[in-house]
Design a protein around this motif. Structure first.
Motif, PDB file in Angstrom:
ATOM      1  N   GLN A   9       0.817  -1.208   0.000  1.00 28.69           N
ATOM      2  CA  GLN A   9       0.000   0.000   0.000  1.00 28.69           C
ATOM      3  C   GLN A   9       0.854   1.263   0.000  1.00 28.69           C
ATOM      4  N   LEU A  10       2.074   1.166   0.525  1.00 24.39           N
ATOM      5  CA  LEU A  10       2.953   2.331   0.544  1.00 24.39           C
ATOM      6  C   LEU A  10       3.332   2.772  -0.865  1.00 24.39           C
ATOM      7  N   LYS A  16       7.575  10.863  -3.289  1.00 24.78           N
ATOM      8  CA  LYS A  16       7.681  12.229  -2.761  1.00 24.78           C
ATOM      9  C   LYS A  16       6.898  12.434  -1.458  1.00 24.78           C
ATOM     10  N   PRO A  17       5.613  12.011  -1.396  1.00 19.09           N
ATOM     11  CA  PRO A  17       4.905  12.153  -0.118  1.00 19.09           C
ATOM     12  C   PRO A  17       5.572  11.377   1.011  1.00 19.09           C
ATOM     13  N   LEU A  18       6.128  10.212   0.695  1.00 18.56           N
ATOM     14  CA  LEU A  18       6.818   9.426   1.716  1.00 18.56           C
ATOM     15  C   LEU A  18       8.069  10.150   2.210  1.00 18.56           C
ATOM     16  N   LEU A  19       8.757  10.843   1.292  1.00 15.83           N
ATOM     17  CA  LEU A  19       9.944  11.598   1.699  1.00 15.83           C
ATOM     18  C   LEU A  19       9.569  12.785   2.580  1.00 15.83           C
ATOM     19  N   VAL A  20       8.455  13.459   2.261  1.00 11.28           N
ATOM     20  CA  VAL A  20       7.977  14.557   3.115  1.00 11.28           C
ATOM     21  C   VAL A  20       7.647  14.029   4.504  1.00 11.28           C
ATOM     22  N   PHE A  21       6.945  12.905   4.538  1.00 14.60           N
ATOM     23  CA  PHE A  21       6.596  12.279   5.812  1.00 14.60           C
ATOM     24  C   PHE A  21       7.848  11.903   6.599  1.00 14.60           C
ATOM     25  N   ALA A  22       8.814  11.250   5.929  1.00 14.73           N
ATOM     26  CA  ALA A  22      10.041  10.810   6.595  1.00 14.73           C
ATOM     27  C   ALA A  22      10.860  11.992   7.099  1.00 14.73           C
ATOM     28  N   ASP A 122       3.731  20.285  -9.210  1.00 13.47           N
ATOM     29  CA  ASP A 122       3.355  18.868  -9.119  1.00 13.47           C
ATOM     30  C   ASP A 122       2.246  18.703  -8.084  1.00 13.47           C
ATOM     31  N   ILE A 123       0.993  18.814  -8.515  1.00 14.74           N
ATOM     32  CA  ILE A 123      -0.132  18.685  -7.583  1.00 14.74           C
ATOM     33  C   ILE A 123      -1.024  17.512  -7.988  1.00 14.74           C
ATOM     34  N   ALA A 124      -0.438  16.516  -8.676  1.00 16.08           N
ATOM     35  CA  ALA A 124      -1.206  15.356  -9.140  1.00 16.08           C
ATOM     36  C   ALA A 124      -1.721  14.528  -7.963  1.00 16.08           C
ATOM     37  N   ILE A 125      -2.882  13.923  -8.146  1.00 19.05           N
ATOM     38  CA  ILE A 125      -3.463  13.047  -7.132  1.00 19.05           C
ATOM     39  C   ILE A 125      -2.788  11.678  -7.219  1.00 19.05           C
ATOM     40  N   PRO A 126      -2.356  11.101  -6.095  1.00 24.44           N
ATOM     41  CA  PRO A 126      -1.704   9.787  -6.137  1.00 24.44           C
ATOM     42  C   PRO A 126      -2.671   8.695  -6.575  1.00 24.44           C
ATOM     43  N   GLU A 127      -2.106   7.568  -6.980  1.00 22.36           N
ATOM     44  CA  GLU A 127      -2.953   6.463  -7.412  1.00 22.36           C
ATOM     45  C   GLU A 127      -3.743   5.895  -6.238  1.00 22.36           C
ATOM     46  N   ASP A 128      -4.848   5.222  -6.558  1.00 14.99           N
ATOM     47  CA  ASP A 128      -5.703   4.663  -5.510  1.00 14.99           C
ATOM     48  C   ASP A 128      -4.969   3.586  -4.727  1.00 14.99           C
ATOM     49  N   ILE A 129      -5.258   3.551  -3.422  1.00 15.81           N
ATOM     50  CA  ILE A 129      -4.720   2.483  -2.585  1.00 15.81           C
ATOM     51  C   ILE A 129      -5.308   1.153  -3.042  1.00 15.81           C
ATOM     52  N   ARG A 130      -4.456   0.160  -3.201  1.00 14.38           N
ATOM     53  CA  ARG A 130      -4.929  -1.154  -3.636  1.00 14.38           C
ATOM     54  C   ARG A 130      -5.777  -1.803  -2.556  1.00 14.38           C
ATOM     55  N   VAL A 131      -6.928  -2.306  -2.946  1.00 13.78           N
ATOM     56  CA  VAL A 131      -7.812  -3.002  -2.000  1.00 13.78           C
ATOM     57  C   VAL A 131      -7.323  -4.432  -1.829  1.00 13.78           C
ATOM     58  N   GLU A 132      -7.195  -4.846  -0.572  1.00 15.58           N
ATOM     59  CA  GLU A 132      -6.755  -6.215  -0.295  1.00 15.58           C
ATOM     60  C   GLU A 132      -7.906  -7.172  -0.564  1.00 15.58           C
ATOM     61  N   ASN A 133      -7.732  -8.028  -1.571  1.00 21.39           N
ATOM     62  CA  ASN A 133      -8.786  -8.961  -1.959  1.00 21.39           C
ATOM     63  C   ASN A 133      -8.547 -10.344  -1.363  1.00 21.39           C
ATOM     64  N   GLY A 134      -9.576 -11.201  -1.474  1.00 27.25           N
ATOM     65  CA  GLY A 134      -9.442 -12.577  -1.009  1.00 27.25           C
ATOM     66  C   GLY A 134      -9.944 -12.760   0.411  1.00 27.25           C
ATOM     67  N   VAL A 135     -10.108 -14.002   0.798  1.00 25.45           N
ATOM     68  CA  VAL A 135     -10.574 -14.346   2.142  1.00 25.45           C
ATOM     69  C   VAL A 135      -9.431 -14.171   3.137  1.00 25.45           C
ATOM     70  N   ILE A 275      -4.346   7.342   6.080  1.00 22.78           N
ATOM     71  CA  ILE A 275      -4.437   6.230   7.028  1.00 22.78           C
ATOM     72  C   ILE A 275      -3.182   5.363   6.962  1.00 22.78           C
ATOM     73  N   VAL A 276      -2.733   5.073   5.731  1.00 24.07           N
ATOM     74  CA  VAL A 276      -1.518   4.257   5.567  1.00 24.07           C
ATOM     75  C   VAL A 276      -0.307   4.978   6.162  1.00 24.07           C
ATOM     76  N   LEU A 277      -0.206   6.285   5.945  1.00 22.48           N
ATOM     77  CA  LEU A 277       0.898   7.057   6.527  1.00 22.48           C
ATOM     78  C   LEU A 277       0.841   7.017   8.057  1.00 22.48           C
ATOM     79  N   ALA A 278      -0.368   7.106   8.607  1.00 22.62           N
ATOM     80  CA  ALA A 278      -0.524   7.062  10.063  1.00 22.62           C
ATOM     81  C   ALA A 278      -0.105   5.702  10.612  1.00 22.62           C
ATOM     82  N   ILE A 279      -0.435   4.630   9.888  1.00 22.19           N
ATOM     83  CA  ILE A 279      -0.014   3.284  10.304  1.00 22.19           C
ATOM     84  C   ILE A 279       1.506   3.163  10.226  1.00 22.19           C
ATOM     85  N   LEU A 280       2.086   3.731   9.163  1.00 25.82           N
ATOM     86  CA  LEU A 280       3.546   3.733   9.032  1.00 25.82           C
ATOM     87  C   LEU A 280       4.179   4.473  10.201  1.00 25.82           C
TER      88      LEU A 280
END
Length: 301
Positions: A9-10, A16-22, A122-135, A275-280
């Motif tokens: 998901q990261l 770039k957003p991850l570098l700002v966060f870090a 550079d104000i592009a919207i990031p790609e969608d977070i992948r949904v975890e599929n499967g049981v 949410i993913v950044l907060a979990i990180l």
């Protein structure tokens, strides 16, 4: 909590957003050392922080801001912070975080103006977070795996630090190598356990020892504002949407509840990324705090 972090998901957030966060996390962890060295002759550092031992309240704050309550409590034990100092720091920390959340709500609404001001393109919207599929694994199976690992580590290892580090990496491993791992349940279980631990901590604290040190509070304010300004600088250098600065700040300082709430004030589609950044942040806070302890003990104490 570590077992709720999916590395796949990261990738959707972008580098770039991850570098700002870090960069925000790095500033929080390293700034206390810089401050202690630069102002070593002042009363705040020489008397309050060193002689009175308030420096031992710094690592729990690093843990609280980056990792949340779990990291805060682990670092309190690692640095052996006295109860009276920890209680004082806990109160000031909560006041600051609540005020900071309000400020970040206002800041993110002005992101577009900041983009124009800093000439960010550079104000592009990031790609969608992948949904975890499967049981996913049954929650009881997940509990059995986690408890089994914890009991085994406690039985085989004596060092508290080694336990924390090893369990963190094991949690990260099972969340990314067991394809059916139940991330949502792991995060929910972690949240419940945090509440339990905080309740136990509350039983230990003595309100009579509470103090309110204004010079130390001033240091915390400078620390927090510096963290924000440093991320703005990094965002400018990376030419990335300034909205990521308050999002990354709340993922660092706020947490899994406040980060997506602040993000929603700018773009609802970015909430999963917050949410993913907060979990990180929750997953890395303890390690940043360990770095702070090592730096202060090696260069100052």
């Amino acid at each position: 909590v570590m077992s709720s972090l999916s590395l796949t998901q990261l990738k959707a957030i972008g580098l770039k957003p991850l570098l700002v966060f870090a960069s925000g996390s790095l500033f929080i962890a390293v700034f206390p050392l810089v401050f202690l060295l630069l102002f070593s002759e002042t009363e705040l550092v020489s008397e309050i922080m060193i002689q009175e031992g308030y420096w031992m309240g710094i690592p729990p704050i690093v843990g609280s801001w980056i990792g949340g309550s779990t990291s805060q409590l682990v670092l309190k034990e690692l640095v052996e912070c006295p109860e009276n100092i920890f209680l004082t720091v806990l109160v000031m920390d909560n006041i600051l975080v609540n005020v900071w959340t309000i400020l970040m709500f206002q800041s993110i609404k002005k992101s577009n103006k900041l983009n124009i001001w800093f000439k960010v393109t550079d104000i592009a919207i990031p790609e969608d977070i992948r949904v975890e599929n499967g049981v996913k694994l049954n929650p009881m199976v997940s509990i059995a795996i986690i408890l089994g690992i914890v009991v085994l580590c406690n039985f085989l290892i004596e060092s508290f630090v080694v336990k924390v580090v090893l369990l963190s990496f094991l949690g990260l491993a099972i969340s990314n190598f067991i394809k059916q791992w139940n991330y949502k349940f792991a995060l929910k279980a972690g949240g419940i356990l945090i509440i339990v631990v905080m309740a136990v901590l509350g039983l230990k604290l003595q309100i009579a020892t509470l103090g309110f040190n204004m010079p130390f509070l001033g240091f915390l304010v400078v620390w927090l504002v510096g963290h924000f300004l440093f991320m703005i600088l990094i965002a400018k250098l990376l030419n990335i949407n300034m909205a990521w600065v308050p999002i990354a700040s709340m993922a660092n300082v706020g947490g899994i509840a406040t980060a997506p709430a602040v993000t929603a004030a700018y773009n609802l589609k970015w909430m999963p990324h917050a949410i993913v950044l907060a979990i990180l942040s929750m997953a890395t806070g303890t390690f940043w705090g360990m770095l702070t302890i090592w730096l202060v003990k090696y260069f100052v104490i």
